[in-house]
Write an enzyme that holds these catalytic residues in place. Structure first.
Site, PDB file in Angstrom:
ATOM      1  N   ASP A 194       0.833  -1.212   0.000  1.00 14.12           N
ATOM      2  CA  ASP A 194       0.000   0.000   0.000  1.00 14.12           C
ATOM      3  C   ASP A 194       0.865   1.258   0.000  1.00 14.12           C
ATOM      4  O   ASP A 194       0.533   2.250  -0.615  1.00 14.12           O
ATOM      5  CB  ASP A 194      -0.930  -0.012   1.221  1.00 14.12           C
ATOM      6  CG  ASP A 194      -1.997  -1.085   1.077  1.00 14.12           C
ATOM      7  OD1 ASP A 194      -2.245  -1.514  -0.087  1.00 14.12           O
ATOM      8  OD2 ASP A 194      -2.558  -1.508   2.099  1.00 14.12           O
ATOM      9  N   CYS A 195       1.979   1.205   0.733  1.00 14.13           N
ATOM     10  CA  CYS A 195       2.824   2.406   0.822  1.00 14.13           C
ATOM     11  C   CYS A 195       3.882   2.462  -0.274  1.00 14.13           C
ATOM     12  O   CYS A 195       4.379   3.526  -0.622  1.00 14.13           O
ATOM     13  CB  CYS A 195       3.461   2.492   2.200  1.00 14.13           C
ATOM     14  SG  CYS A 195       4.065   0.926   2.833  1.00 14.13           S
TER      15      CYS A 195
END
Lengths: 403, 140
Positions: A143-144
């Protein structure tokens, strides 16, 4: 241990002289004659720093590289530089490129002896030579860090950080390799012809750093050194550092003993002093130019620095049988004076000796370091901690093998 | 001493002549045979290293050609890339002619091209890839 010396100098005093351009610096070869003529105390009084040098393949070398965050960012899990795999099991864009890593599609020893034409050591040399290196990074995506693939050309200048970080360099003494088998073998000690056709050795002898400081009295954690053409540091004892190896009466280890872990800013280094190499039938490596200054604190230091090739002995090891079988057998001892002379005798047979370590470049390194110090550009680093073996010999057998 | 690796091609007409014998006897040359074959068309091929005094070598080569033998040098010449060579000495382990040798006390590695037989053993052995093979223009 409180010793009563005639000469007592401190790092601070020597550094003050260096800053004023007044320090007297000689190489580890030049000090020999000086001590012979004047004696140890007088030499210690006259000389402030002795410079050493070595220039050899040092397989346990590599570079920590941060190639900079991309847009979108990537948490790289597999990375190649010029198709040489780098270890990416670190944070996002940090990788470690090892000197012995061959190109991903290298035929290795499938066609024996393999030539190992390009590997991590070559990438490091290409980088310091200013050449562009092709980087490929793959990731599983998070996600990051959503990016799953990056491909770009990088140069050393563009990298956020590049640090040469070598876990084991600068061996204090090393084997003299022969081959008693009936076929030519290809080793990290070079090609060895059958029936002891040649004897290969790989240290600078009397110019080599740890031969001049056998008990690590001055070389310790924090020592500032010449590394790959720039300033570097000893950051820890090297892996397999083993001060407990048997020593001769003169205190010099009779086989591979001490080692150094070193690092320095790769961005300042030069392709002249970091050379990617291919060892036929063995693999890739990096030849490292390293020089260590030894402060002339007292006459005991002068005594050790005056060591000559005649007093330094290498163990003769059969790489045809004993080394691969790890028997630990030693065929005998040979002095570096003998090894440098071009021939030695083993069981009545005369054998040509072959160096793998460049004495010409080792002298160049010692000379360059001498000039840096004379010009006041290079100050001595006082160790913050000493290496194991400097005060007492720890009887720990860390390793029977030394490669 | 001069040594070169040669490929000799014998036509049908000369294949039964004792040419190598004459080369040794009349010109005092040493040879080291690597390959010898006669094909179905009765033509011969020899790959060998020929070694001797440069003057004898030249005369021997002339004799070969005058006898109708086609002579080619096997390889190009080996040269050293001086920028890449860092003077270690590993090559001296394999150099058969002593063209690569160590000078003392400087421990510099010398390369005497005139003593090189172009065997190319040094090429894969040199850790820094400093020994290069180039086409030899003087090759026949």
């Amino acid at each position: 241990m409180v010793a009563n010396y005639q000469v007592n100098k401190t790092y601070q005093e020597i550094n003050e002289k260096i800053k004023k351009g007044q320090a007297v610096v000689v190489t580890a070869e030049e000090i020999i004659d000086l001590v012979r003529r004047k004696g140890e105390a007088a030499a210690a009084r006259t000389v402030d720093v002795v410079t050493t040098g070595t220039f050899s393949p040092m397989c346990s070398s590599g570079a920590i590289i941060n190639f900079g965050h991309t847009k979108p960012p990537i948490k790289a899990s597999r990375v190649w530089l010029n198709n040489v795999p780098a270890y990416a099991g670190l944070a996002a864009v940090d990788v470690y490129l090892g000197a012995t890593e061959p190109t991903a599609d290298d035929p290795l020893n499938k066609v024996y002896p393999g030539e190992f034409k390009y590997g991590g050591g070559h990438v490091i040399q290409d980088l310091v030579a200013g050449k562009a290196v092709h980087l490929v990074a793959e990731a599983y995506g998070t996600d990051c860090y959503p990016n799953k693939r990056v491909e770009k050309d990088i140069t050393l200048k563009q990298l956020v950080n590049a640090v040469l970080f070598n876990p084991r360099n600068c061996y204090q003494n090393y084997n003299c390799a022969v081959n008693l088998s009936n076929r030519t073998i290809y080793t990290y000690m070079g090609p060895l012809r059958p029936r002891a056709g040649n004897a290969n050795f790989c240290t600078a002898g009397q110019l080599s750093p740890l031969f001049n400081d056998p008990y690590y009295r001055t070389i310790g954690i924090g020592t500032r050194i010449f590394l790959g053409g720039a300033v570097g540091y000893v950051c820890f004892p090297g892996t397999q550092h083993n001060p407990a190896k048997p020593r001769g009466e003169n205190g010099i280890p009779l086989g591979p003993a001490g080692t150094l872990m070193v690092l320095g800013d790769l961005k300042k280094m030069s392709p002249r002093h970091l050379v990617g190499v291919s060892l036929l039938g063995y693999g890739c490596s990096l030849t490292v130019g390293m020089g260590i200054p030894i402060p002339m604190l007292n006459e005991e230091i002068a005594h050790y620095c005056a060591v000559t090739d005649e007093q330094l002995l290498a163990p003769i090891v059969d790489y045809g049988h004993d080394y691969p079988a790890a028997t630990g057998r030693i065929l005998g001892q040979v002095s570096y004076a003998q090894l440098k002379s071009g021939k030695m005798t083993l069981d009545g047979q005369e054998i040509p000796t072959v160096p793998l370590s460049s004495l010409v470049r080792a002298r160049e390194v010692a000379q360059l370091l001498k000039e840096w110090i004379e010009k006041g550009q290079f100050l001595l680093g006082e160790p913050v901690d000493m290496l194991p073996g400097s005060e007492e010999i720890h009887c720990v057998r860390t390793a029977s093998r030394d490669s | 001493m001069h040594a070169e690796m040669l490929v000799l091609q014998f036509s049908r007409e000369v294949v039964d002549q004792p040419i190598i014998y004459r080369l040794v006897k009349d010109f005092d040359l040493e040879f080291n045979l690597l390959k010898a074959a006669i094909n179905p068309r009765q033509e011969g091929l020899i790959v060998m290293e020929l070694r001797g005094h440069p003057k004898d070598f030249r005369r021997g080569l002339k004799y070969l050609r005058d006898s109708g033998v086609k002579v080619r040098k096997v390889a190009g010449e080996v040269r050293r890339n001086e920028d890449r060579c860092y003077q270690c000495g590993t090559c001296t382990a394999v150099c058969p002619t002593g063209a690569l040798h160590i000078e003392r006390p400087s421990m510099a590695v010398a390369f005497e091209a005139t003593r090189c037989s172009a065997c190319e053993l040094c090429c894969p052995t040199c850790p820094a890839h400093a020994m290069e093979v180039r086409l030899n223009r003087s090759a026949v």
